[in-house]
Design a protein around this motif. Structure first.
Motif, PDB file in Angstrom:
ATOM      1  N   LEU A  79      37.062  55.891  44.232  1.00  0.00           N
ATOM      2  CA  LEU A  79      37.363  55.018  43.203  1.00  0.00           C
ATOM      3  C   LEU A  79      38.085  53.659  43.397  1.00  0.00           C
ATOM      4  O   LEU A  79      38.085  52.582  42.793  1.00  0.00           O
ATOM      5  CB  LEU A  79      37.785  55.712  41.759  1.00  0.00           C
ATOM      6  CG  LEU A  79      36.364  56.699  41.446  1.00  0.00           C
ATOM      7  CD1 LEU A  79      36.726  57.354  40.210  1.00  0.00           C
ATOM      8  CD2 LEU A  79      35.165  56.129  41.044  1.00  0.00           C
ATOM      9  N   PHE A  80      39.041  54.083  44.299  1.00  0.00           N
ATOM     10  CA  PHE A  80      39.971  53.103  44.354  1.00  0.00           C
ATOM     11  C   PHE A  80      40.183  52.333  46.011  1.00  0.00           C
ATOM     12  O   PHE A  80      40.866  51.431  46.349  1.00  0.00           O
ATOM     13  CB  PHE A  80      41.409  53.657  44.331  1.00  0.00           C
ATOM     14  CG  PHE A  80      41.705  54.417  43.186  1.00  0.00           C
ATOM     15  CD1 PHE A  80      42.099  53.394  41.801  1.00  0.00           C
ATOM     16  CD2 PHE A  80      41.608  55.497  42.879  1.00  0.00           C
ATOM     17  CE1 PHE A  80      42.333  53.768  40.618  1.00  0.00           C
ATOM     18  CE2 PHE A  80      41.661  56.116  41.468  1.00  0.00           C
ATOM     19  CZ  PHE A  80      42.314  55.241  40.299  1.00  0.00           C
ATOM     20  N   THR A  81      39.014  52.874  46.838  1.00  0.00           N
ATOM     21  CA  THR A  81      38.794  52.291  48.031  1.00  0.00           C
ATOM     22  C   THR A  81      37.515  51.749  48.262  1.00  0.00           C
ATOM     23  O   THR A  81      37.403  51.204  49.248  1.00  0.00           O
ATOM     24  CB  THR A  81      39.074  53.397  49.125  1.00  0.00           C
ATOM     25  OG1 THR A  81      38.010  54.414  48.865  1.00  0.00           O
ATOM     26  CG2 THR A  81      40.722  53.980  49.008  1.00  0.00           C
ATOM     27  N   SER A  82      36.771  52.086  47.439  1.00  0.00           N
ATOM     28  CA  SER A  82      35.288  51.415  47.707  1.00  0.00           C
ATOM     29  C   SER A  82      35.314  50.108  46.738  1.00  0.00           C
ATOM     30  O   SER A  82      35.804  50.024  45.812  1.00  0.00           O
ATOM     31  CB  SER A  82      34.224  52.380  47.134  1.00  0.00           C
ATOM     32  OG  SER A  82      34.320  53.625  47.966  1.00  0.00           O
ATOM     33  N   GLU A  83      34.453  49.233  47.366  1.00  0.00           N
ATOM     34  CA  GLU A  83      34.383  48.121  46.650  1.00  0.00           C
ATOM     35  C   GLU A  83      33.475  48.064  45.411  1.00  0.00           C
ATOM     36  O   GLU A  83      32.264  48.881  45.376  1.00  0.00           O
ATOM     37  CB  GLU A  83      33.485  46.991  47.647  1.00  0.00           C
ATOM     38  CG  GLU A  83      33.168  45.484  47.212  1.00  0.00           C
ATOM     39  CD  GLU A  83      32.774  44.672  48.122  1.00  0.00           C
ATOM     40  OE1 GLU A  83      32.200  43.658  47.558  1.00  0.00           O
ATOM     41  OE2 GLU A  83      32.555  44.950  49.436  1.00  0.00           O
ATOM     42  N   VAL A  84      33.924  47.404  44.273  1.00  0.00           N
ATOM     43  CA  VAL A  84      33.169  47.298  43.174  1.00  0.00           C
ATOM     44  C   VAL A  84      33.140  46.247  42.717  1.00  0.00           C
ATOM     45  O   VAL A  84      33.927  45.113  42.812  1.00  0.00           O
ATOM     46  CB  VAL A  84      33.956  48.308  41.974  1.00  0.00           C
ATOM     47  CG1 VAL A  84      34.005  49.615  42.494  1.00  0.00           C
ATOM     48  CG2 VAL A  84      35.510  47.949  41.898  1.00  0.00           C
TER      49      VAL A  84
END
Length: 206
Positions: A106-111
């Motif tokens: 949730l903190f390393t994938s692009e959103v």
């Protein structure tokens, strides 16, 4: 009874009590976006007390925008900042190492989309709790919905409804005392598998 609720960013304990006790979760997806709410903010317990983590968004007050259309402003590298804040706050908590690998994507994938990201955060927390994550979404906006428990006010940080939940051990409670009704991550990292039983045993004030 069904609970009508806003999908917010790592919601507080009250949000999760409403969802855990609901026969069905209904997410409000037809509302206008409002600033200064928990839609893009969560509160954790840092070394200096309550700490708000905000997701920066692309938003103009001139033109009303639906919550489901709000884009995240990713130039500020907020994901790295939030992860560092969580590590600093909870690395000594009993269950941080147990759950952090599940939360890390949730903190390393692009959103890009705020609402979609919030729902994904909820999905991951439910997976950590080994609970099914089933929900429906609204098709129209109703100011006074019928046949559901309207828990949408829980997203409003400016007019927050006071809650009184049973205290549990927190990392910095010896310094600043117990902080009630903050992010579900605080409860998860401190209580671990006991989180579900804790939520079920609490009474929600609406």
């Amino acid at each position: 009874m069904n609970s009508l609720i806003h999908p917010t960013y790592f919601p507080n304990v009250a949000h999760f009590v409403a969802m855990i006790k609901a026969s069905d979760i209904v997410f409000e997806v037809c509302d206008n976006y409002q600033k200064q709410t928990y839609r893009n903010r969560t509160s954790i317990y840092g070394a200096n007390g309550k700490l708000d983590l905000n997701i920066p968004v692309v938003y103009s007050q001139k033109n009303r925008q639906l919550y489901k259309d709000i884009k995240i402003f990713n130039s500020e590298n907020w994901q790295t900042q939030h992860l560092k804040s969580l590590e600093s706050a909870y690395r000594t908590s009993p269950f941080f190492e147990f759950y952090i690998d599940d939360l890390m994507p949730l903190f390393t994938s692009e959103v890009d989309n705020l609402m979609n990201h919030n729902i994904k955060c909820l999905e991951v927390v439910f997976e950590c709790l080994q609970l099914p994550f089933n929900y429906t979404v609204t098709k129209t906006f109703e100011l006074e919905p019928k046949l559901v428990m309207d828990a949408r006010l829980l997203a409003n940080s400016r007019k927050e409804i006071p809650q009184k939940f049973k205290p549990y051990a927190q990392v910095f409670d010896d310094k600043h005392g117990y902080l009630d009704n903050i992010s579900i991550l605080d409860l998860l990292f401190n209580e671990g598998p006991n989180t579900e039983l804790y939520l079920i045993s609490q009474t929600l004030n609406l």
